[in-house]
Design an enzyme around this catalytic site. Structure first.
Site, PDB file in Angstrom:
ATOM      1  CE  LYS A 100      -3.494  -2.789   0.068  1.00 37.97           C
ATOM      2  NZ  LYS A 100      -4.181  -3.437   1.164  1.00 37.97           N
TER       3      LYS A 100
HETATM    4  C1  PLP Z   1      -5.188  -4.506   1.663  1.00 39.26           C
HETATM    5  C2  PLP Z   1      -6.658  -4.442   1.671  1.00 39.26           C
HETATM    6  C3  PLP Z   1      -7.440  -4.728   2.818  1.00 39.26           C
HETATM    7  C4  PLP Z   1      -6.903  -5.338   4.054  1.00 39.26           C
HETATM    8  O1  PLP Z   1      -5.824  -4.731   4.619  1.00 39.26           O
HETATM    9  P1  PLP Z   1      -4.795  -5.576   5.492  1.00 39.26           P
HETATM   10  O2  PLP Z   1      -4.007  -4.485   6.139  1.00 39.26           O
HETATM   11  O3  PLP Z   1      -3.998  -6.411   4.553  1.00 39.26           O
HETATM   12  O4  PLP Z   1      -5.559  -6.382   6.475  1.00 39.26           O
HETATM   13  C5  PLP Z   1      -8.807  -4.523   2.756  1.00 39.26           C
HETATM   14  N1  PLP Z   1      -9.394  -4.084   1.645  1.00 39.26           N
HETATM   15  C6  PLP Z   1      -8.693  -3.836   0.524  1.00 39.26           C
HETATM   16  C7  PLP Z   1      -9.426  -3.339  -0.682  1.00 39.26           C
HETATM   17  C8  PLP Z   1      -7.314  -4.029   0.490  1.00 39.26           C
HETATM   18  O5  PLP Z   1      -6.644  -3.805  -0.638  1.00 39.26           O
END
Ligand code: PLP
Length: 398
Positions: A197
């Site tokens: 991210k």
């Molecule tokens: C990455 C992601 C999540 C979850 O985040 P984590 O930190 O990996 O638990 C939820 N929704 C979307 C759309 C994501 O891309």
């Protein structure tokens, strides 16, 4: 390069080494920030967490922020705070990571999938309306790829029907909707700090909100349902006393992670600028390619570009998405598919969600490929991807 032999057929790959679709960038400042916490008094429940929360709140323009062990845990907390429970339905998109729907199941409620807008790939407000029943409690829209959903429309529907909106902004840190920052607008907004991210804490996530009631609930949910706030306690045995008032979890992020987040956040503008620049380079390169559709951008939003997704015009190709995907992998381009529609995952199929309930998302799934996009890429990396895509599509083009 066009006309040259594909790597999958034994030709020389465009790149000699693999380029992932996304990955973190960690610099010396990040490392020192973490080391400082390791040498300090608090590895967890210390001051770095509050500092990180307050910096995310000010970056997004929200009043409050509560950090969690992951974006998924943060979504779970938001579902609790919203009062989602057994007997409720929550509307979300199938074009997302499983976490956006799993958090609904954690609370014993039922995910209801509404189809996407085929242009933006985001949850379509019209389809949301079709899915509302007396049991509907909340909507979880996802700012897919970083492009904001039609928030005014969705918040209007929610207000009329008395629903809570939990924005899944895992892709959208730094994105804007009508010049307002994502995270400052709705009831609750989740950001993820997974390494792919915009910024990372290893694992980690956060909820931003302007609502003090949600804020208190999120804090308590993160730590077993326990409060030490005398204003919230029903009794007080003395200075040692705390009260567990509901069943929460241990979803506390550590100070080690928060310190990394604080340091990463200093670079967010630069990270987003690079992502925007690379997305513009792809757009420029592919806008006239008749075998692919570049990602449409609505004028209401300003995407922070987590993902760059092309959609194949299969009618113009001799091969399938799988052929193109495998050929790109062999050119050492780390392509991906975001996402397999959630209702088609075997667990959801067993829960009884049939194929065909979200035809637009299902059609997109058969055509989409995610190209590498991250702030640690070089311009040369972007050119390699463009060269590989052109090489492979030239071969498969009718
Ligand atoms: C990455 C992601 C999540 C979850 O985040 P984590 O930190 O990996 O638990 C939820 N929704 C979307 C759309 C994501 O891309």
């Amino acid at each position: 390069m066009s006309g040259s032999k594909l790597a999958i057929h034994g030709g020389t790959p465009v790149r000699s080494h693999y380029l992932p679709y996304g990955r973190q960038v960690i610099d010396e400042e990040d490392i020192q920030s973490v080391i400082k916490v390791l040498q300090s008094d608090f590895l967890t429940t210390g001051p770095a967490i509050e500092q990180f929360e307050s910096e995310i709140a000010s970056f997004t323009g929200a009043k409050y922020a509560v950090a969690f062990t992951s974006g998924t845990a943060a979504l779970h907390g938001a579902c609790y705070a919203a009062g989602i429970g057994a007997g409720h339905e929550v509307i979300t998109t199938p074009m997302t990571f499983a976490a956006s729907a799993n958090c609904i199941l954690y609370q014993g409620a039922k995910p209801v999938f509404a189809d996407i807008d085929p242009l933006t790939y985001n949850l379509d407000p019209k389809r949301i309306k079709d899915k509302i029943t007396e049991k509907t409690k909340a909507i979880i829209p996802v700012h897919f790829t970083g492009q904001p959903v039609e928030l005014d429309e969705i918040n209007k529907i929610a207000k009329e029907k008395n629903l809570v909106v939990i924005e899944d902004a895992a892709h959208a840190l730094g994105a804007k909707y009508k010049n307002k920052s994502i995270g400052s607008i709705g009831d609750m907004t989740m950001f993820s700090f997974h390494p792919v991210k915009h910024i990372t804490t290893g694992e980690g996530g956060i909820i931003t909100t302007n609502n003090p009631m949600y804020y208190e609930k999120l804090l308590q949910f993160r730590s077993h349902g326990i409060t030490r706030n005398p204003d919230l306690m029903t009794q007080n045995h003395g200075p040692w006393y705390y009260e567990m008032q509901f069943l929460g979890y241990n979803y506390r992020i550590t100070d080690i992670q928060a310190a990394l987040g604080i340091s990463q956040l200093k670079k967010i503008d630069q990270f987003i600028d690079l992502r925007k620049k690379y997305a513009a380079m792809y757009n420029e390169a592919f806008q006239h390619t008749n075998t692919i559709q570049i990602p449409y951008q609505s004028s209401e939003g300003d995407s922070s570009w987590h993902l760059y997704i092309i959609s194949l015009n299969l009618e113009q190709l001799r091969g399938s998405r799988k052929n193109v995907f495998e050929a790109l992998l062999k050119e050492n381009i780390g392509v991906n598919v975001h996402y397999i529609p959630v209702h088609l995952l075997p667990y959801y199929q067993e829960l009884g969600y049939p194929q065909g309930i979200c035809p637009k998302a299902e059609q997109l799934y058969n055509r989409m490929i995610t190209l590498p996009l991250f702030h640690g890429m070089s311009e040369q990396d972007v050119y390699d991807v463009i060269r590989a895509v052109n090489k492979v599509l030239d071969y498969y083009s009718k």
